[in-house]
Motif scaffolding. Structure first.
Motif, PDB file in Angstrom:
ATOM      1  N   HIS A 171       0.819  -1.210   0.000  1.00 52.30           N
ATOM      2  CA  HIS A 171       0.000   0.000   0.000  1.00 52.30           C
ATOM      3  C   HIS A 171       0.855   1.262   0.000  1.00 52.30           C
ATOM      4  CE1 HIS A 171       0.626  -0.099   4.427  1.00 52.30           C
ATOM      5  NE2 HIS A 171       0.447   1.209   4.350  1.00 52.30           N
ATOM      6  N   VAL A 172       2.077   1.168   0.527  1.00 49.85           N
ATOM      7  CA  VAL A 172       2.988   2.312   0.493  1.00 49.85           C
ATOM      8  C   VAL A 172       3.467   2.533  -0.938  1.00 49.85           C
ATOM      9  CG1 VAL A 172       5.208   3.238   1.295  1.00 49.85           C
ATOM     10  CG2 VAL A 172       3.688   2.049   2.894  1.00 49.85           C
ATOM     11  N   ARG A 173       3.842   1.447  -1.618  1.00 47.12           N
ATOM     12  CA  ARG A 173       4.235   1.559  -3.027  1.00 47.12           C
ATOM     13  C   ARG A 173       3.102   2.131  -3.861  1.00 47.12           C
ATOM     14  NH1 ARG A 173       6.201  -3.574  -2.031  1.00 47.12           N
ATOM     15  NH2 ARG A 173       4.533  -4.568  -3.247  1.00 47.12           N
ATOM     16  N   ASP A 174       1.895   1.610  -3.652  1.00 45.64           N
ATOM     17  CA  ASP A 174       0.733   2.069  -4.426  1.00 45.64           C
ATOM     18  C   ASP A 174       0.457   3.549  -4.184  1.00 45.64           C
ATOM     19  OD1 ASP A 174       0.457  -0.484  -5.392  1.00 45.64           O
ATOM     20  OD2 ASP A 174      -1.200  -1.033  -4.043  1.00 45.64           O
ATOM     21  N   TYR A 175       0.566   3.963  -2.924  1.00 47.73           N
ATOM     22  CA  TYR A 175       0.315   5.359  -2.583  1.00 47.73           C
ATOM     23  C   TYR A 175       1.318   6.267  -3.288  1.00 47.73           C
ATOM     24  CZ  TYR A 175      -0.311   9.607   0.181  1.00 47.73           C
ATOM     25  OH  TYR A 175      -0.538  10.906   0.563  1.00 47.73           O
ATOM     26  N   ASP A 228       3.211   5.666  -5.900  1.00 47.29           N
ATOM     27  CA  ASP A 228       3.021   5.612  -7.356  1.00 47.29           C
ATOM     28  C   ASP A 228       1.838   6.459  -7.795  1.00 47.29           C
ATOM     29  OD1 ASP A 228       5.176   3.943  -7.615  1.00 47.29           O
ATOM     30  OD2 ASP A 228       3.987   2.096  -7.785  1.00 47.29           O
ATOM     31  N   TYR A 229       0.733   6.388  -7.025  1.00 50.17           N
ATOM     32  CA  TYR A 229      -0.466   7.142  -7.381  1.00 50.17           C
ATOM     33  C   TYR A 229      -0.181   8.641  -7.375  1.00 50.17           C
ATOM     34  CZ  TYR A 229      -5.047   9.351  -6.942  1.00 50.17           C
ATOM     35  OH  TYR A 229      -6.140  10.164  -7.122  1.00 50.17           O
ATOM     36  N   TRP A 230       0.441   9.128  -6.296  1.00 47.71           N
ATOM     37  CA  TRP A 230       0.675  10.565  -6.184  1.00 47.71           C
ATOM     38  C   TRP A 230       1.805  11.048  -7.080  1.00 47.71           C
ATOM     39  CZ3 TRP A 230      -2.759  13.838  -4.606  1.00 47.71           C
ATOM     40  CH2 TRP A 230      -3.784  13.382  -3.757  1.00 47.71           C
ATOM     41  N   ASP A 231       2.656  10.135  -7.551  1.00 48.27           N
ATOM     42  CA  ASP A 231       3.655  10.506  -8.556  1.00 48.27           C
ATOM     43  C   ASP A 231       2.990  10.839  -9.894  1.00 48.27           C
ATOM     44  OD1 ASP A 231       5.950  10.420  -7.077  1.00 48.27           O
ATOM     45  OD2 ASP A 231       6.515   8.386  -7.668  1.00 48.27           O
ATOM     46  N   LYS A 232       1.828  10.224 -10.142  1.00 43.44           N
ATOM     47  CA  LYS A 232       1.177  10.372 -11.449  1.00 43.44           C
ATOM     48  C   LYS A 232       0.033  11.375 -11.450  1.00 43.44           C
ATOM     49  CE  LYS A 232       2.294   5.580 -12.479  1.00 43.44           C
ATOM     50  NZ  LYS A 232       1.778   4.198 -12.457  1.00 43.44           N
ATOM     51  N   VAL A 233      -0.771  11.436 -10.381  1.00 44.02           N
ATOM     52  CA  VAL A 233      -1.950  12.290 -10.378  1.00 44.02           C
ATOM     53  C   VAL A 233      -1.531  13.762 -10.425  1.00 44.02           C
ATOM     54  CG1 VAL A 233      -2.189  12.522  -7.849  1.00 44.02           C
ATOM     55  CG2 VAL A 233      -4.223  12.571  -9.301  1.00 44.02           C
ATOM     56  N   ASN A 234      -2.276  14.569 -11.159  1.00 51.08           N
ATOM     57  CA  ASN A 234      -1.984  16.004 -11.315  1.00 51.08           C
ATOM     58  C   ASN A 234      -0.543  16.258 -11.754  1.00 51.08           C
ATOM     59  OD1 ASN A 234      -4.598  16.638 -10.470  1.00 51.08           O
ATOM     60  ND2 ASN A 234      -3.980  16.786  -8.322  1.00 51.08           N
ATOM     61  N   GLU A 235      -0.045  15.365 -12.594  1.00 56.52           N
ATOM     62  CA  GLU A 235       1.327  15.472 -13.114  1.00 56.52           C
ATOM     63  C   GLU A 235       2.367  15.537 -11.990  1.00 56.52           C
ATOM     64  OE1 GLU A 235       1.318  18.821 -15.747  1.00 56.52           O
ATOM     65  OE2 GLU A 235       0.152  17.768 -17.289  1.00 56.52           O
ATOM     66  N   GLY A 236       2.052  14.891 -10.869  1.00 53.55           N
ATOM     67  CA  GLY A 236       3.015  14.810  -9.776  1.00 53.55           C
ATOM     68  C   GLY A 236       3.131  16.061  -8.929  1.00 53.55           C
ATOM     69  N   LEU A 237       2.188  16.994  -9.075  1.00 48.60           N
ATOM     70  CA  LEU A 237       2.281  18.252  -8.333  1.00 48.60           C
ATOM     71  C   LEU A 237       2.152  18.057  -6.825  1.00 48.60           C
ATOM     72  CD1 LEU A 237       0.255  20.680 -10.627  1.00 48.60           C
ATOM     73  CD2 LEU A 237       2.726  20.611 -10.273  1.00 48.60           C
ATOM     74  N   GLU A 238       1.496  16.962  -6.393  1.00 47.89           N
ATOM     75  CA  GLU A 238       1.337  16.712  -4.964  1.00 47.89           C
ATOM     76  C   GLU A 238       1.962  15.373  -4.571  1.00 47.89           C
ATOM     77  OE1 GLU A 238      -2.469  18.333  -3.041  1.00 47.89           O
ATOM     78  OE2 GLU A 238      -3.117  17.839  -5.082  1.00 47.89           O
ATOM     79  N   ARG A 239       3.046  15.015  -5.234  1.00 45.35           N
ATOM     80  CA  ARG A 239       3.714  13.749  -4.914  1.00 45.35           C
ATOM     81  C   ARG A 239       4.159  13.737  -3.462  1.00 45.35           C
ATOM     82  NH1 ARG A 239       7.266  15.507  -8.934  1.00 45.35           N
ATOM     83  NH2 ARG A 239       6.677  13.622 -10.098  1.00 45.35           N
ATOM     84  N   PHE A 240       4.285  12.542  -2.916  1.00 45.20           N
ATOM     85  CA  PHE A 240       4.757  12.388  -1.543  1.00 45.20           C
ATOM     86  C   PHE A 240       6.185  12.918  -1.442  1.00 45.20           C
ATOM     87  CE2 PHE A 240       7.161   9.629   1.439  1.00 45.20           C
ATOM     88  CZ  PHE A 240       6.595  10.101   2.614  1.00 45.20           C
ATOM     89  N   ILE A 241       6.439  13.741  -0.429  1.00 46.94           N
ATOM     90  CA  ILE A 241       7.751  14.350  -0.276  1.00 46.94           C
ATOM     91  C   ILE A 241       8.255  14.214   1.162  1.00 46.94           C
ATOM     92  CG2 ILE A 241       7.594  16.053  -2.146  1.00 46.94           C
ATOM     93  CD1 ILE A 241       6.681  18.098  -0.007  1.00 46.94           C
ATOM     94  N   VAL A 242       9.563  14.172   1.289  1.00 47.24           N
ATOM     95  CA  VAL A 242      10.242  14.302   2.580  1.00 47.24           C
ATOM     96  C   VAL A 242      11.329  15.342   2.363  1.00 47.24           C
ATOM     97  CG1 VAL A 242      11.519  13.164   4.423  1.00 47.24           C
ATOM     98  CG2 VAL A 242       9.832  11.863   3.099  1.00 47.24           C
ATOM     99  N   LYS A 243      11.196  16.499   3.015  1.00 51.18           N
ATOM    100  CA  LYS A 243      12.140  17.597   2.807  1.00 51.18           C
ATOM    101  C   LYS A 243      12.525  18.225   4.135  1.00 51.18           C
ATOM    102  CE  LYS A 243      10.599  19.152  -1.785  1.00 51.18           C
ATOM    103  NZ  LYS A 243      10.173  20.362  -2.544  1.00 51.18           N
ATOM    104  N   ASN A 244      13.709  18.844   4.152  1.00 53.14           N
ATOM    105  CA  ASN A 244      14.070  19.613   5.330  1.00 53.14           C
ATOM    106  C   ASN A 244      13.461  21.006   5.225  1.00 53.14           C
ATOM    107  OD1 ASN A 244      15.905  20.486   3.299  1.00 53.14           O
ATOM    108  ND2 ASN A 244      17.278  21.251   4.864  1.00 53.14           N
ATOM    109  N   VAL A 245      13.370  21.691   6.342  1.00 56.94           N
ATOM    110  CA  VAL A 245      12.617  22.947   6.419  1.00 56.94           C
ATOM    111  C   VAL A 245      13.162  24.010   5.474  1.00 56.94           C
ATOM    112  CG1 VAL A 245      13.941  23.950   8.333  1.00 56.94           C
ATOM    113  CG2 VAL A 245      11.511  24.523   8.061  1.00 56.94           C
TER     114      VAL A 245
END
Length: 202
Positions: free
Chosen positions: A139-143, A145-162
């Protein structure tokens, strides 16, 4: 004060000038101009603090259609942990953040998610934990992958420093505050990475 912190804990933005681009523009351009409208945030509460303390409540905001609904998990909450901060990493907090994130991905697969940390070392550590979860949990892979593609990746899952999170918007943001005592119940060094830097207020 804890004296045995390594050089890796030095403020990441110590070389960053204190002035932001907005502050420079305010000095450079005359007459000074201010925003009158704000429409980017999905909920007007996200701009409420800036509206009050920067714009003196003069911004005209557009409320979203869901602001008055009883949506669960909205707002800000604090989860206190007995984390230990060593070598710029808080392992206990990182594990809890990843546990929450992977549960979120299962229960809210159509809500975007981001993780923000206070330093680069914690970012890298959380990314490694996410990689492990991605390799073991479908389910982590699916999640991801889904957000990498939807809305051209504009809301892809991210981990960033401040220091690098500028402009990113997600339905839910988890913040890893990272800092804490080096031993359980011990003192906390008054050293908070980029927050202590010249541009900490930003």
């Amino acid at each position: 004060f804890i004296s045995n912190l390594s050089n890796i804990d030095l403020d990441e933005d110590s070389a960053t000038p204190e002035e932001s681009i907005l502050e420079i523009a305010n000095v450079t351009f005359k007459p000074r101009r201010r925003l009158k409208w704000h429409y980017r945030s999905q909920d007007s509460s996200l701009i409420a603090f800036s509206n009050r303390y920067v714009y003196q409540d003069e911004l005209i905001l557009f409320p979203s259609s869901s602001e008055n609904s009883q949506v669960q998990d909205m707002g800000v909450s604090l989860v206190k942990l007995d984390g230990i901060y060593k070598s710029s990493i808080n392992h206990i907090e990182a594990s809890k953040i990843v546990e929450y994130a992977t549960n979120f991905m299962k229960t809210h697969p159509r809500r975007s998610l981001g993780i923000v940390t206070m330093n680069l070392q914690q970012t890298d550590h959380i990314l490694s934990l996410i990689d492990t979860a991605q390799n073991t949990l479908k389910h982590v892979r699916d999640y991801i992958d889904y957000w990498d593609k939807v809305n051209e990746g504009l809301e892809r899952f991210i981990v960033k420093n401040v220091a690098s999170i500028q402009g990113d918007e997600r339905d839910t943001i988890l913040i890893s505050t990272v800092y804490g005592p080096e031993t359980l119940g011990g003192p906390v060094a008054k050293k908070f990475g980029p927050i202590n830097g010249n541009s900490g207020k930003r």
